[in-house]
Design a protein around this motif. Structure first.
Motif, PDB file in Angstrom:
ATOM      1  N   GLU A  84       0.747  -1.228   0.235  1.00 32.85           N
ATOM      2  CA  GLU A  84      -0.006   0.007   0.120  1.00 32.85           C
ATOM      3  C   GLU A  84       0.820   1.168  -0.122  1.00 32.85           C
ATOM      4  OE1 GLU A  84      -1.995  -0.913   3.604  1.00 32.85           O
ATOM      5  OE2 GLU A  84      -3.815  -1.438   2.757  1.00 32.85           O
ATOM      6  N   ASP A  85       2.098   1.054  -0.261  1.00 34.54           N
ATOM      7  CA  ASP A  85       3.076   2.133  -0.072  1.00 34.54           C
ATOM      8  C   ASP A  85       2.588   3.181  -1.339  1.00 34.54           C
ATOM      9  OD1 ASP A  85       5.120   4.127   0.393  1.00 34.54           O
ATOM     10  OD2 ASP A  85       6.592   2.751  -0.770  1.00 34.54           O
ATOM     11  N   ALA A  86       2.505   4.285  -1.022  1.00 34.00           N
ATOM     12  CA  ALA A  86       2.020   5.246  -2.163  1.00 34.00           C
ATOM     13  C   ALA A  86       3.162   6.527  -2.291  1.00 34.00           C
ATOM     14  CB  ALA A  86       0.729   6.005  -1.936  1.00 34.00           C
ATOM     15  N   THR A  87       4.050   6.332  -1.674  1.00 37.38           N
ATOM     16  CA  THR A  87       5.307   7.378  -1.820  1.00 37.38           C
ATOM     17  C   THR A  87       6.281   7.377  -2.886  1.00 37.38           C
ATOM     18  OG1 THR A  87       6.959   5.979  -0.409  1.00 37.38           O
ATOM     19  CG2 THR A  87       5.374   7.445   0.822  1.00 37.38           C
ATOM     20  N   GLY A  88       6.151   5.990  -3.538  1.00 40.99           N
ATOM     21  CA  GLY A  88       6.928   5.793  -4.891  1.00 40.99           C
ATOM     22  C   GLY A  88       6.474   5.887  -6.125  1.00 40.99           C
ATOM     23  N   VAL A  89       7.184   5.736  -7.295  1.00 41.72           N
ATOM     24  CA  VAL A  89       6.407   5.848  -8.745  1.00 41.72           C
ATOM     25  C   VAL A  89       7.061   4.611  -9.562  1.00 41.72           C
ATOM     26  CG1 VAL A  89       6.706   6.932 -10.887  1.00 41.72           C
ATOM     27  CG2 VAL A  89       6.785   8.153  -8.886  1.00 41.72           C
ATOM     28  N   ARG A  90       6.184   3.989 -10.208  1.00 39.98           N
ATOM     29  CA  ARG A  90       6.174   2.819 -10.653  1.00 39.98           C
ATOM     30  C   ARG A  90       5.743   2.453 -12.236  1.00 39.98           C
ATOM     31  NH1 ARG A  90       4.146  -2.399 -11.204  1.00 39.98           N
ATOM     32  NH2 ARG A  90       5.499  -4.041 -12.267  1.00 39.98           N
ATOM     33  N   PHE A  91       6.398   2.697 -13.381  1.00 40.21           N
ATOM     34  CA  PHE A  91       5.865   2.647 -14.442  1.00 40.21           C
ATOM     35  C   PHE A  91       5.865   1.233 -15.319  1.00 40.21           C
ATOM     36  CE2 PHE A  91       7.826   7.062 -15.194  1.00 40.21           C
ATOM     37  CZ  PHE A  91       6.430   7.775 -14.464  1.00 40.21           C
ATOM     38  N   THR A  92       4.618   0.573 -15.107  1.00 34.86           N
ATOM     39  CA  THR A  92       4.411  -0.612 -15.801  1.00 34.86           C
ATOM     40  C   THR A  92       4.770  -0.782 -17.183  1.00 34.86           C
ATOM     41  OG1 THR A  92       2.181  -0.442 -16.233  1.00 34.86           O
ATOM     42  CG2 THR A  92       3.033  -0.970 -14.001  1.00 34.86           C
ATOM     43  N   PRO A  93       4.968  -1.781 -17.748  1.00 34.55           N
ATOM     44  CA  PRO A  93       4.927  -2.234 -19.339  1.00 34.55           C
ATOM     45  C   PRO A  93       3.658  -1.508 -19.759  1.00 34.55           C
ATOM     46  CG  PRO A  93       5.828  -3.990 -18.265  1.00 34.55           C
ATOM     47  CD  PRO A  93       5.193  -3.249 -17.288  1.00 34.55           C
ATOM     48  N   ALA A  94       2.435  -1.663 -19.381  1.00 29.79           N
ATOM     49  CA  ALA A  94       1.254  -1.242 -19.955  1.00 29.79           C
ATOM     50  C   ALA A  94       1.426   0.343 -20.019  1.00 29.79           C
ATOM     51  CB  ALA A  94      -0.063  -1.703 -19.193  1.00 29.79           C
ATOM     52  N   PHE A  95       1.868   0.780 -18.898  1.00 26.71           N
ATOM     53  CA  PHE A  95       1.773   2.155 -18.910  1.00 26.71           C
ATOM     54  C   PHE A  95       2.732   2.737 -20.160  1.00 26.71           C
ATOM     55  CE2 PHE A  95       4.001   6.172 -17.890  1.00 26.71           C
ATOM     56  CZ  PHE A  95       3.280   6.966 -17.795  1.00 26.71           C
ATOM     57  N   ARG A  96       3.812   2.224 -20.315  1.00 27.01           N
ATOM     58  CA  ARG A  96       4.660   2.666 -21.163  1.00 27.01           C
ATOM     59  C   ARG A  96       4.292   2.656 -22.591  1.00 27.01           C
ATOM     60  NH1 ARG A  96      10.510   2.700 -19.467  1.00 27.01           N
ATOM     61  NH2 ARG A  96      10.463   2.523 -17.091  1.00 27.01           N
ATOM     62  N   ARG A  97       3.268   1.686 -22.973  1.00 27.58           N
ATOM     63  CA  ARG A  97       2.609   1.410 -24.073  1.00 27.58           C
ATOM     64  C   ARG A  97       1.627   2.487 -24.317  1.00 27.58           C
ATOM     65  NH1 ARG A  97       3.082  -4.023 -22.645  1.00 27.58           N
ATOM     66  NH2 ARG A  97       0.903  -4.232 -22.092  1.00 27.58           N
ATOM     67  N   ARG A  98       0.741   2.745 -23.201  1.00 31.86           N
ATOM     68  CA  ARG A  98      -0.041   3.990 -23.247  1.00 31.86           C
ATOM     69  C   ARG A  98       0.605   5.129 -23.521  1.00 31.86           C
ATOM     70  NH1 ARG A  98      -2.570   3.151 -17.453  1.00 31.86           N
ATOM     71  NH2 ARG A  98      -3.697   5.193 -18.337  1.00 31.86           N
ATOM     72  N   LEU A  99       1.692   5.366 -22.960  1.00 30.03           N
ATOM     73  CA  LEU A  99       2.518   6.716 -23.163  1.00 30.03           C
ATOM     74  C   LEU A  99       2.832   6.622 -24.618  1.00 30.03           C
ATOM     75  CD1 LEU A  99       3.712   9.113 -21.953  1.00 30.03           C
ATOM     76  CD2 LEU A  99       5.778   7.782 -21.531  1.00 30.03           C
ATOM     77  N   GLU A 100       3.402   5.870 -25.280  1.00 32.41           N
ATOM     78  CA  GLU A 100       3.773   5.652 -26.572  1.00 32.41           C
ATOM     79  C   GLU A 100       2.451   6.077 -27.554  1.00 32.41           C
ATOM     80  OE1 GLU A 100       5.806   5.653 -30.209  1.00 32.41           O
ATOM     81  OE2 GLU A 100       6.549   5.779 -28.126  1.00 32.41           O
ATOM     82  N   SER A 101       1.503   5.437 -27.133  1.00 29.52           N
ATOM     83  CA  SER A 101      -0.048   5.528 -27.822  1.00 29.52           C
ATOM     84  C   SER A 101      -0.204   7.158 -27.768  1.00 29.52           C
ATOM     85  CB  SER A 101      -0.946   4.706 -27.559  1.00 29.52           C
ATOM     86  OG  SER A 101      -1.962   5.037 -28.391  1.00 29.52           O
ATOM     87  N   PHE A 102      -0.462   7.578 -26.690  1.00 30.41           N
ATOM     88  CA  PHE A 102      -0.539   9.047 -26.330  1.00 30.41           C
ATOM     89  C   PHE A 102       0.265  10.041 -27.046  1.00 30.41           C
ATOM     90  CE2 PHE A 102      -0.162  12.971 -24.181  1.00 30.41           C
ATOM     91  CZ  PHE A 102      -1.464  13.430 -23.829  1.00 30.41           C
ATOM     92  N   THR A 103       1.616   9.859 -26.884  1.00 29.66           N
ATOM     93  CA  THR A 103       2.496  10.694 -27.652  1.00 29.66           C
ATOM     94  C   THR A 103       2.238  10.765 -29.370  1.00 29.66           C
ATOM     95  OG1 THR A 103       4.176  10.228 -25.861  1.00 29.66           O
ATOM     96  CG2 THR A 103       4.968  11.278 -27.936  1.00 29.66           C
ATOM     97  N   THR A 104       2.163   9.489 -29.766  1.00 29.60           N
ATOM     98  CA  THR A 104       1.946   9.584 -31.421  1.00 29.60           C
ATOM     99  C   THR A 104       0.527  10.219 -31.725  1.00 29.60           C
ATOM    100  OG1 THR A 104       2.970   7.317 -31.400  1.00 29.60           O
ATOM    101  CG2 THR A 104       1.553   7.707 -33.095  1.00 29.60           C
ATOM    102  N   ARG A 105      -0.465  10.103 -30.881  1.00 30.17           N
ATOM    103  CA  ARG A 105      -1.771  10.693 -31.344  1.00 30.17           C
ATOM    104  C   ARG A 105      -1.489  12.149 -31.160  1.00 30.17           C
ATOM    105  NH1 ARG A 105      -4.082   7.106 -27.693  1.00 30.17           N
ATOM    106  NH2 ARG A 105      -4.415   8.613 -26.247  1.00 30.17           N
TER     107      ARG A 105
END
Length: 297
Positions: free
Chosen positions: A14-35
């Motif tokens: 439940e630790d919310a103090t950090g950041v983690r980018f999952t492979p799914a997020f990275r794919r969504r980021l690439e799709s967002f940037t392309t659009r």
């Protein structure tokens, strides 16, 4: 506004103090940037302003760096101060973006943590900026000290994501400390992402007269909207560790919600008056929704 309700001890998951980018997020980021890149090209084809801005108007001075064009050197200032400065043109400044990510302890409140949400949108600005040719200055706080990392090539996106994943929510200093950083004067676009709990609109606008664009994203945890807080609760200030117990129901909740509404309205009013793009989001909102609003599309 800075306090979080506690109903028990948090588990490691439940630790919310950090950041983690999952492979799914990275794919969504690439799709967002392309659009967004496709949309930018259509707008430029129609004669609209690019994401990185334009124009050659002289708006500021900055210290000389190796490789700078000597034609931009302010010779009169060099003669007076014996220190070399170059003129910053509007286009040059506009193509330098500062992304300021609040990492104060209050950013670790809630699930998902506000820092995770802000970092995801910071990743979107970093990805879009690098693809559009902007030079990105990423700023955050670490152990109370302002840290910065510059990115200038699209191939550096992975490094930028790694930096964002290294961020941790902690300490008392937040967005206000980042906005006091002198290097912001070199950037024509300021993107400020956090909960803004230590910041007043007037502080945000200190550089506004010489900045082409200011964008502000604010995140509040579900409990900070006043939801699910009725009854006796133990509260903790995430930045000092102080705890106390109080009943948060009836008139107390009404006053809290009224104060929150006034605070958000003040932000919207001031930002609207000064042409600052502003969005307030609940933590957990898909990053695409927040990013679309902050990009103004």
């Amino acid at each position: 506004m800075r306090f979080e309700a506690r109903s028990g001890r948090a588990t490691p998951s439940e630790d919310a103090t950090g950041v983690r980018f999952t492979p799914a997020f990275r794919r969504r980021l690439e799709s967002f940037t392309t659009r967004l890149e496709l949309l930018r090209r259509r707008r430029e084809g129609a004669g609209n302003t690019t994401l990185a801005g334009g124009g050659q108007e002289w708006i500021d001075l900055r210290p000389y760096r190796d490789g700078d064009d000597l034609r931009d050197l302010d010779w009169s200032l060099l003669a007076r101060s014996d220190r070399p400065f170059v003129r910053v043109h509007r286009r040059e400044a506009a193509e330098r973006w500062a992304i300021c990510v609040d990492t104060s302890a209050s950013m670790g409140v809630g699930m998902p943590g506000k820092l995770q949400c802000a970092a995801e949108v910071a990743a979107a600005w970093l990805s879009v900026g690098l693809r559009s040719g902007a030079e990105i200055e990423l700023l955050w706080l670490e152990s109370g000290t302002v840290r910065a990392r510059r990115f200038v090539r699209g191939t550096e996106l992975s490094d930028g994501l790694n930096v964002l994943e290294s961020l941790r929510a902690g300490g008392e200093r937040g967005a206000a400390a980042l906005l006091a950083e002198p290097r912001l004067a070199e950037c024509g676009r300021h993107v400020v992402l956090g909960d803004l709990l230590d910041l007043e609109p007037r502080q945000l606008l200190a550089w506004r007269h010489r900045v082409q664009d200011v964008v502000v994203g604010q995140w509040l945890a579900q409990r900070e909207w006043g939801r699910g807080l009725s009854g006796a609760r133990r509260w903790r200030d995430p930045e000092t560790g102080d705890e106390f117990e109080v009943r948060t129901d009836g008139a107390v909740l009404v006053r809290y919600e009224e104060e929150l509404a006034r605070l958000l309205e003040r932000w919207r009013t001031v930002c609207g008056r000064h042409r600052v793009r502003f969005g307030c989001f609940e933590a957990g909102l898909p990053f695409e929704d927040a990013a679309h609003e902050l990009f103004g599309i």
